[in-house]
Write an enzyme that holds these catalytic residues in place. Structure first.
Site: not given
Ligand code: HEM
Ligand SMILES: O=C1CCNc2c1cnc1ccccc21
Length: 290
Positions: A49, A45, A188
């Site tokens: 980002h 992430r 969960w």
């Molecule tokens: C519309 C696009 C996207 C939205 C709105 C979004 C939103 C989110 C949100 C709300 C979380 C939870 C974060 C947390 O609460 O810790 C998350 C986690 C994550 N996102 Fe996305 N995301 C998007 C696209 C992507 C993309 C393009 C990638 C990578 C190629 C990605 C990779 C991840 C990963 C790996 C997590 C897990 C992080 C963790 O477990 O700490 N996301 N995302």
């Protein structure tokens, strides 16, 4: 603005594989983070980002300048929780001070995907740290509460089409949401730290119900305790996105191939690489017998 990658004359593939291995060994050792999910998802992430601030219209933001290191960007509410990834990488920066922050943050994502058994992500070095005043404004990263039209329009700024967007969203096979980070909760039970196409299978196979969560945000929950963000669920609400969800749910090789291309494109948005810049395909620890 042109972000020309610098030619790295005094570092070889061996040097970069050494950095890869240092991150990968630390990732393997520090396995207790976030309920034994480990650092893979948050590193993924962080790479996304630090790249997703790019605006193709004026070539500002993006991974090139490594501006996530500055509080103006790391304190963006969209980046809540990512300090865990940055703190994980801080000792790597100390050990390899010649590596730019932009190269460090993107390489961290490449190591995470590959060590979590995902595809090889081709990666090029040469990002150059920019001064703090070049840090892009907050608000360039996507919200999770909207639908397909929002998602499609958002990714236009990153020059990513429907197929690339669906492939990239497949990274939501990893990790979980954290109520205190983003106001979403779950899934969960064990969230995954293995890179697979299960995100697409979950979308198609689960019985989704839209519910208000404890933070008063709407999210989709399934009886098995899985969850989807509204922007996740949008991929099965839109016919064009749905076609790619079905493709990736039924063809894991195609998912891996398309994800690798799209993730490389995301991590290199806005950067001009000289012809002489090598493209590295790193070995995993397993393939090196380490
Ligand atoms: C519309 C696009 C996207 C939205 C709105 C979004 C939103 C989110 C949100 C709300 C979380 C939870 C974060 C947390 O609460 O810790 C998350 C986690 C994550 N996102 Fe996305 N995301 C998007 C696209 C992507 C993309 C393009 C990638 C990578 C190629 C990605 C990779 C991840 C990963 C790996 C997590 C897990 C992080 C963790 O477990 O700490 N996301 N995302
Ligand atoms: O279906 C899954 C697998 C576990 N992780 C996520 C899923 C769906 N959406 C997500 C959204 C953000 C972070 C993790 C997930």
């Amino acid at each position: 603005i042109v972000h020309m990658a610098q030619e790295i004359k005094d570092k070889s593939e061996k040097d970069y594989q050494e950095v890869y291995n240092a991150i990968a060994v630390k990732l393997r050792e520090e396995d207790e983070f976030d309920g034994y999910i480990g650092y893979g998802p948050v590193l993924t992430r962080l790479a996304w980002h630090s790249s997703g601030t790019w605006d193709k219209n004026n070539n500002t933001g993006g991974s090139f300048g490594g501006t996530y290191q500055f509080q103006k960007e790391s304190n963006d509410p969209s980046n809540k929780g990512l300090h865990n990834g940055a703190e994980f990488l801080a000792p790597i920066h100390k050990q390899f001070p010649w590596l730019s922050h932009g190269d460090l943050y993107t390489l961290g994502g490449v190591v995470a995907i590959q060590e979590l058994q995902g595809p090889v992500i081709p990666w090029r070095p040469g990002r150059v740290d920019l001064p703090e005043d070049m840090t892009p404004d907050n608000g360039r990263l996507p919200d999770a509460v909207y639908g397909a039209d929002y998602v499609r329009n958002f990714f236009k700024r990153l020059d990513l089409n429907d197929q690339e967007v669906v492939a990239l969203m497949g990274a939501h096979c990893l990790g979980r949401t954290h109520l205190q980070n983003t106001g979403f909760d779950g899934p969960w039970g064990a969230a995954s730290n293995t890179f697979t196409n299960e995100f697409f299978l979950n979308l198609l196979n689960e019985n989704w119900k839209l519910e208000k969560n404890e933070a008063k945000n709407m999210q989709w929950n399934s009886p098995k305790g899985y969850m989807m963000l509204p922007t996740d669920h949008a991929l099965i609400e839109d016919d064009k996105y749905m076609a790619y969800v079905k493709l990736y749910a039924t063809n894991n090789d195609k998912f891996f191939e398309d994800f690798a291309k799209a993730f490389k494109k995301l991590l290199e948005g806005g950067i001009t690489f000289p012809q002489s810049t090598p493209t590295y395909r790193f070995e995993t620890l397993d393939s090196q017998g380490l």
